[in-house]
Design a protein around this motif. Sequence first.
Motif, PDB file in Angstrom:
ATOM      1  N   GLY A 162       0.790  -1.228   0.000  1.00 39.95           N
ATOM      2  CA  GLY A 162       0.000   0.000   0.000  1.00 39.95           C
ATOM      3  C   GLY A 162       0.824   1.280   0.000  1.00 39.95           C
ATOM      4  N   ALA A 163       2.150   1.155  -0.014  1.00 42.43           N
ATOM      5  CA  ALA A 163       3.005   2.344  -0.013  1.00 42.43           C
ATOM      6  C   ALA A 163       3.118   2.925  -1.427  1.00 42.43           C
ATOM      7  CB  ALA A 163       4.398   1.990   0.508  1.00 42.43           C
ATOM      8  N   GLN A 164       3.266   4.238  -1.498  1.00 42.79           N
ATOM      9  CA  GLN A 164       3.453   4.920  -2.772  1.00 42.79           C
ATOM     10  C   GLN A 164       4.719   4.385  -3.433  1.00 42.79           C
ATOM     11  OE1 GLN A 164       3.039   9.187  -2.482  1.00 42.79           O
ATOM     12  NE2 GLN A 164       4.049   9.533  -4.439  1.00 42.79           N
ATOM     13  N   VAL A 165       4.625   3.991  -4.693  1.00 47.44           N
ATOM     14  CA  VAL A 165       5.759   3.396  -5.404  1.00 47.44           C
ATOM     15  C   VAL A 165       6.809   4.437  -5.752  1.00 47.44           C
ATOM     16  CG1 VAL A 165       6.466   2.195  -7.521  1.00 47.44           C
ATOM     17  CG2 VAL A 165       4.379   1.490  -6.335  1.00 47.44           C
ATOM     18  N   PHE A 166       6.379   5.584  -6.245  1.00 47.20           N
ATOM     19  CA  PHE A 166       7.305   6.612  -6.706  1.00 47.20           C
ATOM     20  C   PHE A 166       7.250   7.829  -5.787  1.00 47.20           C
ATOM     21  CE2 PHE A 166       6.010   4.630 -10.883  1.00 47.20           C
ATOM     22  CZ  PHE A 166       7.185   3.916 -11.049  1.00 47.20           C
ATOM     23  N   PRO A 167       8.415   8.368  -5.409  1.00 44.30           N
ATOM     24  CA  PRO A 167       8.418   9.563  -4.563  1.00 44.30           C
ATOM     25  C   PRO A 167       7.881  10.774  -5.327  1.00 44.30           C
ATOM     26  CG  PRO A 167      10.648   9.082  -5.301  1.00 44.30           C
ATOM     27  CD  PRO A 167       9.778   7.946  -5.768  1.00 44.30           C
ATOM     28  N   THR A 168       7.066  11.551  -4.678  1.00 37.42           N
ATOM     29  CA  THR A 168       6.460  12.712  -5.322  1.00 37.42           C
ATOM     30  C   THR A 168       7.526  13.659  -5.864  1.00 37.42           C
ATOM     31  OG1 THR A 168       4.551  12.527  -3.848  1.00 37.42           O
ATOM     32  CG2 THR A 168       4.850  14.634  -4.981  1.00 37.42           C
ATOM     33  N   GLY A 169       8.533  13.958  -5.052  1.00 36.77           N
ATOM     34  CA  GLY A 169       9.570  14.903  -5.465  1.00 36.77           C
ATOM     35  C   GLY A 169      10.482  14.392  -6.551  1.00 36.77           C
ATOM     36  N   GLY A 170      10.478  13.093  -6.808  1.00 38.18           N
ATOM     37  CA  GLY A 170      11.345  12.525  -7.833  1.00 38.18           C
ATOM     38  C   GLY A 170      10.634  12.191  -9.126  1.00 38.18           C
ATOM     39  N   THR A 171       9.332  12.395  -9.167  1.00 37.66           N
ATOM     40  CA  THR A 171       8.550  12.021 -10.340  1.00 37.66           C
ATOM     41  C   THR A 171       8.584  13.144 -11.371  1.00 37.66           C
ATOM     42  OG1 THR A 171       7.121  10.607  -9.012  1.00 37.66           O
ATOM     43  CG2 THR A 171       6.242  11.344 -11.135  1.00 37.66           C
ATOM     44  N   ARG A 172       9.051  12.792 -12.570  1.00 39.58           N
ATOM     45  CA  ARG A 172       9.148  13.778 -13.648  1.00 39.58           C
ATOM     46  C   ARG A 172       8.617  13.171 -14.938  1.00 39.58           C
ATOM     47  NH1 ARG A 172      12.386  14.395  -9.535  1.00 39.58           N
ATOM     48  NH2 ARG A 172      13.992  15.979  -9.442  1.00 39.58           N
ATOM     49  N   VAL A 173       7.874  13.963 -15.688  1.00 40.73           N
ATOM     50  CA  VAL A 173       7.399  13.570 -17.011  1.00 40.73           C
ATOM     51  C   VAL A 173       7.751  14.715 -17.957  1.00 40.73           C
ATOM     52  CG1 VAL A 173       5.426  12.905 -18.441  1.00 40.73           C
ATOM     53  CG2 VAL A 173       5.504  12.216 -16.025  1.00 40.73           C
ATOM     54  N   LEU A 174       8.504  14.394 -18.993  1.00 41.24           N
ATOM     55  CA  LEU A 174       8.987  15.392 -19.946  1.00 41.24           C
ATOM     56  C   LEU A 174       8.623  14.955 -21.354  1.00 41.24           C
ATOM     57  CD1 LEU A 174      12.574  15.518 -18.436  1.00 41.24           C
ATOM     58  CD2 LEU A 174      10.728  17.129 -17.955  1.00 41.24           C
ATOM     59  N   ALA A 175       8.157  15.874 -22.187  1.00 39.91           N
ATOM     60  CA  ALA A 175       7.778  15.547 -23.561  1.00 39.91           C
ATOM     61  C   ALA A 175       8.551  16.424 -24.542  1.00 39.91           C
ATOM     62  CB  ALA A 175       6.281  15.741 -23.756  1.00 39.91           C
ATOM     63  N   PHE A 176       9.025  15.794 -25.614  1.00 39.71           N
ATOM     64  CA  PHE A 176       9.819  16.478 -26.630  1.00 39.71           C
ATOM     65  C   PHE A 176       9.338  16.090 -28.020  1.00 39.71           C
ATOM     66  CE2 PHE A 176      12.475  15.621 -22.968  1.00 39.71           C
ATOM     67  CZ  PHE A 176      13.020  16.862 -22.690  1.00 39.71           C
ATOM     68  N   ALA A 177       9.097  17.094 -28.855  1.00 32.97           N
ATOM     69  CA  ALA A 177       8.793  16.826 -30.259  1.00 32.97           C
ATOM     70  C   ALA A 177      10.105  16.559 -30.990  1.00 32.97           C
ATOM     71  CB  ALA A 177       8.079  18.024 -30.884  1.00 32.97           C
ATOM     72  N   ALA A 178      10.106  15.568 -31.858  1.00 32.83           N
ATOM     73  CA  ALA A 178      11.298  15.233 -32.634  1.00 32.83           C
ATOM     74  C   ALA A 178      11.561  16.319 -33.675  1.00 32.83           C
ATOM     75  CB  ALA A 178      11.110  13.882 -33.319  1.00 32.83           C
ATOM     76  N   ALA A 179      12.796  16.724 -33.795  1.00 31.49           N
ATOM     77  CA  ALA A 179      13.146  17.733 -34.788  1.00 31.49           C
ATOM     78  C   ALA A 179      13.030  17.170 -36.203  1.00 31.49           C
ATOM     79  CB  ALA A 179      14.561  18.246 -34.539  1.00 31.49           C
ATOM     80  N   HIS A 180      13.328  15.892 -36.345  1.00 32.51           N
ATOM     81  CA  HIS A 180      13.270  15.214 -37.647  1.00 32.51           C
ATOM     82  C   HIS A 180      12.655  13.852 -37.416  1.00 32.51           C
ATOM     83  CE1 HIS A 180      16.056  18.314 -38.949  1.00 32.51           C
ATOM     84  NE2 HIS A 180      16.746  18.038 -37.864  1.00 32.51           N
TER      85      HIS A 180
END
Length: 136
Positions: free
Chosen positions: A37-55
């Motif tokens: 029942g413990a949170q799997v990922f730490p809140t302060g360490g969770t990052r989601v980043l999105a990048f469009a491909a240049a080519h």
Amino acid sequence: MPHLVILYTPNLEAQADMGRLCRSLADTMLAQRDDGGAQVFPTGGTRVLAFAAAHYAVADDSDDHAFVYLNLRMAAGRADAVKKRIGDALTACAKVHFEPLLAQRHVGITLQIDEAPGQVYDGKIGNLHALFAAAR
């Protein structure tokens, strides 16, 4: 860690609302719990980043085809069942987000999860973890 990086073809930019997808995926990651029942990922360490491909080139010569690649990198040590639940939850989140777009055009979507079992170096600088530890 965890870091979820999204690479996508820029021909999705006008239709995909990648900022909303990032928030939905981060919320999905933060909602994950282990078997105790413990949170799997730490809140302060969770990052989601999105990048469009240049080519890019997707499938045949059509400029209409699109692709989204999601790669979650996390530290080792989680049970296989927990990793599967994480993958299933993230895939479901992406499916809901892209369902309207999939009804209109051809899009490939891939999610891969990688573990960092034998890290040689993992340097960290910052104060995000302390911020969320203090909020508990």
